[in-house]
Design a protein around this motif. Structure first.
Motif, PDB file in Angstrom:
ATOM      1  N   VAL A 521       0.842  -1.201   0.000  1.00  0.00           N
ATOM      2  CA  VAL A 521       0.000   0.000   0.000  1.00  0.00           C
ATOM      3  C   VAL A 521       0.877   1.251   0.000  1.00  0.00           C
ATOM      4  O   VAL A 521       0.602   2.225  -0.721  1.00  0.00           O
ATOM      5  N   VAL A 522       1.928   1.224   0.808  1.00  0.00           N
ATOM      6  CA  VAL A 522       2.849   2.364   0.881  1.00  0.00           C
ATOM      7  C   VAL A 522       3.695   2.445  -0.383  1.00  0.00           C
ATOM      8  O   VAL A 522       3.910   3.531  -0.946  1.00  0.00           O
ATOM      9  N   LEU A 523       4.162   1.277  -0.868  1.00  0.00           N
ATOM     10  CA  LEU A 523       5.021   1.265  -2.047  1.00  0.00           C
ATOM     11  C   LEU A 523       4.290   1.786  -3.272  1.00  0.00           C
ATOM     12  O   LEU A 523       4.871   2.504  -4.104  1.00  0.00           O
ATOM     13  N   ASN A 524       3.020   1.471  -3.408  1.00  0.00           N
ATOM     14  CA  ASN A 524       2.240   1.966  -4.548  1.00  0.00           C
ATOM     15  C   ASN A 524       2.109   3.479  -4.520  1.00  0.00           C
ATOM     16  O   ASN A 524       1.991   4.120  -5.572  1.00  0.00           O
ATOM     17  N   ASN A 540      10.676  -5.902   6.976  1.00  0.00           N
ATOM     18  CA  ASN A 540       9.225  -5.966   6.809  1.00  0.00           C
ATOM     19  C   ASN A 540       8.738  -7.262   6.168  1.00  0.00           C
ATOM     20  O   ASN A 540       7.534  -7.439   5.976  1.00  0.00           O
ATOM     21  N   SER A 541       9.665  -8.140   5.787  1.00  0.00           N
ATOM     22  CA  SER A 541       9.300  -9.449   5.211  1.00  0.00           C
ATOM     23  C   SER A 541       8.297  -9.315   4.073  1.00  0.00           C
ATOM     24  O   SER A 541       7.313 -10.062   3.989  1.00  0.00           O
ATOM     25  N   MET A 542       8.525  -8.363   3.189  1.00  0.00           N
ATOM     26  CA  MET A 542       7.557  -8.105   2.111  1.00  0.00           C
ATOM     27  C   MET A 542       7.619  -9.150   1.003  1.00  0.00           C
ATOM     28  O   MET A 542       6.689  -9.261   0.194  1.00  0.00           O
ATOM     29  N   GLY A 543       8.702  -9.938   0.914  1.00  0.00           N
ATOM     30  CA  GLY A 543       8.808 -10.994  -0.070  1.00  0.00           C
ATOM     31  C   GLY A 543       8.949 -10.494  -1.494  1.00  0.00           C
ATOM     32  O   GLY A 543       9.116  -9.292  -1.744  1.00  0.00           O
ATOM     33  N   ASP A 544       8.843 -11.407  -2.447  1.00  0.00           N
ATOM     34  CA  ASP A 544       9.009 -11.056  -3.864  1.00  0.00           C
ATOM     35  C   ASP A 544       7.894 -10.160  -4.366  1.00  0.00           C
ATOM     36  O   ASP A 544       8.100  -9.323  -5.253  1.00  0.00           O
ATOM     37  N   PHE A 545       6.694 -10.334  -3.802  1.00  0.00           N
ATOM     38  CA  PHE A 545       5.579  -9.470  -4.207  1.00  0.00           C
ATOM     39  C   PHE A 545       5.882  -8.019  -3.865  1.00  0.00           C
ATOM     40  O   PHE A 545       5.674  -7.107  -4.675  1.00  0.00           O
ATOM     41  N   GLY A 546       6.383  -7.792  -2.667  1.00  0.00           N
ATOM     42  CA  GLY A 546       6.738  -6.440  -2.279  1.00  0.00           C
ATOM     43  C   GLY A 546       7.876  -5.895  -3.128  1.00  0.00           C
ATOM     44  O   GLY A 546       7.898  -4.704  -3.467  1.00  0.00           O
ATOM     45  N   ALA A 547       8.836  -6.759  -3.479  1.00  0.00           N
ATOM     46  CA  ALA A 547       9.941  -6.318  -4.328  1.00  0.00           C
ATOM     47  C   ALA A 547       9.426  -5.876  -5.695  1.00  0.00           C
ATOM     48  O   ALA A 547       9.921  -4.903  -6.280  1.00  0.00           O
ATOM     49  N   LYS A 548       8.412  -6.588  -6.220  1.00  0.00           N
ATOM     50  CA  LYS A 548       7.838  -6.210  -7.516  1.00  0.00           C
ATOM     51  C   LYS A 548       7.156  -4.854  -7.427  1.00  0.00           C
ATOM     52  O   LYS A 548       7.269  -4.015  -8.329  1.00  0.00           O
ATOM     53  N   MET A 549       6.434  -4.609  -6.314  1.00  0.00           N
ATOM     54  CA  MET A 549       5.775  -3.317  -6.129  1.00  0.00           C
ATOM     55  C   MET A 549       6.811  -2.191  -6.005  1.00  0.00           C
ATOM     56  O   MET A 549       6.626  -1.093  -6.523  1.00  0.00           O
ATOM     57  N   LEU A 550       7.907  -2.490  -5.287  1.00  0.00           N
ATOM     58  CA  LEU A 550       8.987  -1.504  -5.163  1.00  0.00           C
ATOM     59  C   LEU A 550       9.588  -1.207  -6.527  1.00  0.00           C
ATOM     60  O   LEU A 550       9.872  -0.051  -6.857  1.00  0.00           O
ATOM     61  N   ALA A 551       9.780  -2.239  -7.343  1.00  0.00           N
ATOM     62  CA  ALA A 551      10.349  -2.063  -8.682  1.00  0.00           C
ATOM     63  C   ALA A 551       9.481  -1.144  -9.531  1.00  0.00           C
ATOM     64  O   ALA A 551       9.981  -0.262 -10.246  1.00  0.00           O
ATOM     65  N   LYS A 552       8.169  -1.331  -9.462  1.00  0.00           N
ATOM     66  CA  LYS A 552       7.269  -0.480 -10.237  1.00  0.00           C
ATOM     67  C   LYS A 552       7.342   0.970  -9.771  1.00  0.00           C
ATOM     68  O   LYS A 552       7.338   1.902 -10.584  1.00  0.00           O
TER      69      LYS A 552
END
Length: 586
Positions: A521-524, A540-552
């Motif tokens: 939510v924050v990364l978006n 924060n243990s965001m995992g690969d999903f969080g990494a993808k959001m960070l990449a975007k």
């Protein structure tokens, strides 16, 4: 130097040279009378080398009876044949001192009594007009170190010479770190430290996490009592006790020309006894005490109160008293009381104090009693405070209110960094913050992490967003006991805060919040942020999903310069997604 010029038999001259060593160059050789017991005089040969004074017997083979370094020549009771011979001898001593210790005034020679006084004036003129040879790296430290080794009968270490002349010189550092040499013998450390007594280059001496021997402590104290260049001294976690504080105070009192202004004796058991004897000595430092670190030194409020009495006569800018406890075999642990410290500082440290660290101290305030006015008064009256650390102090809500109101009405302060993390503020503290924080104009950095704020963060973030001075905000470790339905509201409030037009926020930390997938939510929201340059989302243990959001987010955000995102359970795929996004930003 011929025997004819010196009126010394050739065989005696050769024997003297053999006795002192063929490699030693003698610049003065005279016959003198040595005063012994009573009025008895004995004939001696006085030989002066660039670094040593020798007294030898007048018979062949000559034997050395006394030998001292020119820098530590304490007492030689001699009778020379004339005043001119005496003046020549003293002049050579002075010029040799200048060669060994460039920049040092030869009048460090104590008790130089000559009659008439014009003789001293002539010597001073001679020394002032003398131009020493090039000092060499770091103020000629290696040459002085060699003389000290020779005097102390310690092997000269080429390693020490290379480190100083090469590494220290290349870094242009004025700090001699004994930590670099603790793999050597203790006597080597003694020689290295002793060289600082007269070295004019190094202005800082430091050693950490190493138990000092008694003789090394004594040598450091000799440096303190003699050096006119030492400005900063750090002896952190070196096994010092309260008796060292007494000796340290005595050493300071013996050196009226001391320029020491920064002292760190952290992580040593000095106790209140040490603080009491230090206080008077610290107040008499000529340039004025500027930085003092006595963290974790087993002080109680009593010791700090005594210390604070000397702060009024200093220019103290940095004070670290964090983590102090007073322990005993049959008594509980009493931690340093913040209220008493501030009350003491109010009487003497308002003008120059810029950094105050009282982390992990406690308040002895009991609910229901009137909160001491001195606490608010201190923060409303301070003239230079820039960094306040009360982390881990279990700051009561009354104390938090007094602190915030004191800062709010202080028109002298600008750009204050306030750390009240780990204070267990919870809902009561959140309400105080909500009522005060929006109108405080001088706080630019605020750390309220690890305070159990949880769902109260939703409203608090709204009020934090109304503050127009806070540029750096840390709110991590406040989400562990929040329900899922409330977490969404908190994150929405955070998104509104960072996406607000003309937001002053430049740095945000959500470290160790374990938000997992909810962090997206924050990364978006980063795509629409125009102010953040620093973001910490580690732990924060965001995992690969969080990494993808960070990449975007990184592909569209043009402001971020630093992102800390370790400890997030990201696989190689997630790392690859972020790397690809960064490549597109180049």
């Amino acid at each position: 130097m011929s025997a004819e010029d010196l009126d010394v038999p050739r065989d005696l001259l050769e024997s003297v040279q053999d006795a002192v060593g063929q490699q030693v160059k003698l610049c003065v050789l005279k016959k003198v009378n040595l005063e012994v017991k009573g009025d008895k005089l004995e004939n001696r040969i006085l030989a002066l080398a660039p670094h040593r004074v020798f007294l030898l017997s007048t018979r062949v083979p000559a034997k050395v009876s006394e030998c001292v370094c020119v820098c530590v020549c304490e007492c030689l009771s001699l009778r020379l044949t004339s005043d001119q011979d005496a003046d020549d001898f003293i002049a050579h001593i002075g010029t040799n001192v200048q060669e060994i210790c460039p920049g040092l005034n030869p009048l460090v020679i104590k008790k130089l009594l000559l009659k008439p006084v014009e003789r001293i004036t002539s010597l001073q003129t001679l020394w002032e007009n003398h131009t020493p040879a090039e000092a060499g790296p770091c103020g000629g430290f290696s040459r002085l170190y060699w003389c000290v080794c020779d005097q102390m009968n310690v092997p000269y270490r080429d390693e020490v010479q290379w480190d100083v002349d090469t590494i220290y010189l290349s870094q242009d550092t004025r700090e001699l770190c004994l930590q670099d040499f603790i793999h050597l013998d203790n006597r080597d450390l003694l020689a290295i430290t002793a060289a600082l007594e007269f070295n004019q280059w190094f202005i800082k001496l430091s050693i950490k996490d190493f138990k000092l021997s008694a003789d090394l402590c004594d040598q450091i104290l000799r440096v303190v009592s003699r050096s006119t260049k030492l400005e900063e001294l750090t002896l952190d976690n070196t096994g010092l006790k309260s008796d060292f504080a007494q000796k340290f105070a005595a050493a300071l009192s013996q050196n009226p020309n001391s320029v020491l202004h920064t002292i760190s004796l952290a992580n040593n058991c000095l106790e209140d006894k040490g603080a009491v004897v230090l206080s008077s000595a610290l107040s008499k430092l000529t340039p004025g005490l500027k930085q003092l670190d006595l963290s974790k030194t087993s002080l109680s409020a009593k010791g700090v109160s005594v210390l604070a009495q000397c702060f009024g006569s200093t220019s103290l800018t940095h004070l670290n008293l964090s983590g102090n406890t007073l322990r005993g075999d049959d008594i509980p642990v009493y931690k340093l009381c913040v209220l008493q410290v501030c009350a003491s500082l109010l009487r003497g440290s308002l003008k120059h104090l810029t950094i105050l660290n009282l982390a992990r101290s406690v308040f002895n305030y009991k609910k229901g009693k009137e909160f001491p006015s001195s606490f608010k008064q201190f923060f409303s009256s301070a003239l230079s405070l820039q960094n306040i650390c009360l982390s881990g102090t279990k700051l009561p809500s009354e104390g938090l209110k007094a602190l915030l109101l004191g800062l709010a009405c202080n028109t002298n302060l600008r750009d204050v960094s306030l750390d009240i993390s780990g204070c267990e503020l919870r809902s009561a503290g959140s309400q105080i913050l909500e009522g005060c924080i929006a109108e405080i104009p001088n706080i630019t950095s605020l750390d309220i992490s690890d305070n159990g704020l949880d769902s109260d963060m939703s409203t608090l973030l709204v009020w934090l967003g109304k503050n127009r001075s806070i540029k750096h905000l840390s709110i991590g470790r406040n989400f562990s006991n929040i329900k899922t339905k409330n977490l969404g509201q908190v994150l929405v409030s955070l998104v509104h805060m960072i996406q607000e037009e003309d937001s002053p926020l430049a740095s945000l930390s959500l470290a160790d919040s374990r938000l997992k997938a909810d962090l997206s939510v924050v990364l978006n929201a980063l795509g629409g942020n125009s102010s953040l340059t620093h973001l910490d989302i580690s732990g924060n243990s965001m995992g690969d999903f969080g990494a993808k959001m960070l990449a975007k987010a990184l592909q569209v955000n043009t402001k971020l310069r630093t992102v800390i995102w370790d400890r997030n359970c990201v696989s190689a795929q997630g790392l690859q997604d972020v790397a690809a996004a960064l490549e597109k930003c180049v």
